[in-house]
Design a protein around this motif. Sequence first.
Motif, PDB file in Angstrom:
ATOM      1  N   THR A   1     -80.783 -21.158   2.212  1.00 41.38           N
ATOM      2  CA  THR A   1     -79.341 -20.995   2.025  1.00 41.38           C
ATOM      3  C   THR A   1     -78.908 -21.354   0.607  1.00 41.38           C
ATOM      4  O   THR A   1     -77.851 -20.917   0.153  1.00 41.38           O
ATOM      5  CB  THR A   1     -78.520 -21.842   3.033  1.00 41.38           C
ATOM      6  N   MET A   2     -79.751 -22.129  -0.089  1.00 44.17           N
ATOM      7  CA  MET A   2     -79.466 -22.493  -1.479  1.00 44.17           C
ATOM      8  C   MET A   2     -80.110 -21.498  -2.453  1.00 44.17           C
ATOM      9  O   MET A   2     -80.033 -21.675  -3.663  1.00 44.17           O
ATOM     10  CB  MET A   2     -79.985 -23.905  -1.759  1.00 44.17           C
ATOM     11  N   GLY A   3     -80.772 -20.471  -1.901  1.00 40.22           N
ATOM     12  CA  GLY A   3     -81.381 -19.445  -2.737  1.00 40.22           C
ATOM     13  C   GLY A   3     -82.804 -19.745  -3.162  1.00 40.22           C
ATOM     14  O   GLY A   3     -83.353 -19.072  -4.032  1.00 40.22           O
ATOM     15  N   TYR A   4     -83.422 -20.746  -2.562  1.00 46.98           N
ATOM     16  CA  TYR A   4     -84.783 -21.139  -2.939  1.00 46.98           C
ATOM     17  C   TYR A   4     -85.767 -20.657  -1.883  1.00 46.98           C
ATOM     18  O   TYR A   4     -85.635 -20.999  -0.707  1.00 46.98           O
ATOM     19  CB  TYR A   4     -84.877 -22.659  -3.073  1.00 46.98           C
ATOM     20  N   THR A   5     -86.745 -19.852  -2.297  1.00 46.88           N
ATOM     21  CA  THR A   5     -87.757 -19.380  -1.351  1.00 46.88           C
ATOM     22  C   THR A   5     -89.181 -19.616  -1.835  1.00 46.88           C
ATOM     23  O   THR A   5     -90.111 -19.561  -1.035  1.00 46.88           O
ATOM     24  CB  THR A   5     -87.592 -17.868  -1.058  1.00 46.88           C
ATOM     25  N   GLU A   6     -89.356 -19.855  -3.140  1.00 49.97           N
ATOM     26  CA  GLU A   6     -90.689 -20.130  -3.671  1.00 49.97           C
ATOM     27  C   GLU A   6     -90.580 -20.879  -4.987  1.00 49.97           C
ATOM     28  O   GLU A   6     -89.541 -20.865  -5.633  1.00 49.97           O
ATOM     29  CB  GLU A   6     -91.494 -18.844  -3.844  1.00 49.97           C
ATOM     30  N   ASP A   7     -91.696 -21.527  -5.379  1.00 51.00           N
ATOM     31  CA  ASP A   7     -91.683 -22.282  -6.631  1.00 51.00           C
ATOM     32  C   ASP A   7     -92.009 -21.376  -7.815  1.00 51.00           C
ATOM     33  O   ASP A   7     -92.174 -20.163  -7.665  1.00 51.00           O
ATOM     34  CB  ASP A   7     -92.614 -23.496  -6.553  1.00 51.00           C
TER      35      ASP A   7
END
Length: 69
Positions: free
Chosen positions: A32-38
């Motif tokens: 939900t914060m837009g983070y899916t991978e490093d």
Amino acid sequence: MNLSNEHSHAAPTQLSRGVAERKQQLIHRLWTMGYTEDRVGKKSEDMTLTELEQIHINLNCQKAKELEL
């Protein structure tokens, strides 16, 4: 009857279930914060609970700093 042995069999199952639930919560919050991978492409689903917790803390700190400006 040894109660410590009885509880030791249940604890890993409860612990692993709790870890899995917390990981899913964090994966969803990060999504939900837009983070899916490093930066190197490691997907959040493949990260450890410790990694997810640290990323969540870092993103919340970053968000707080942006609000201060």
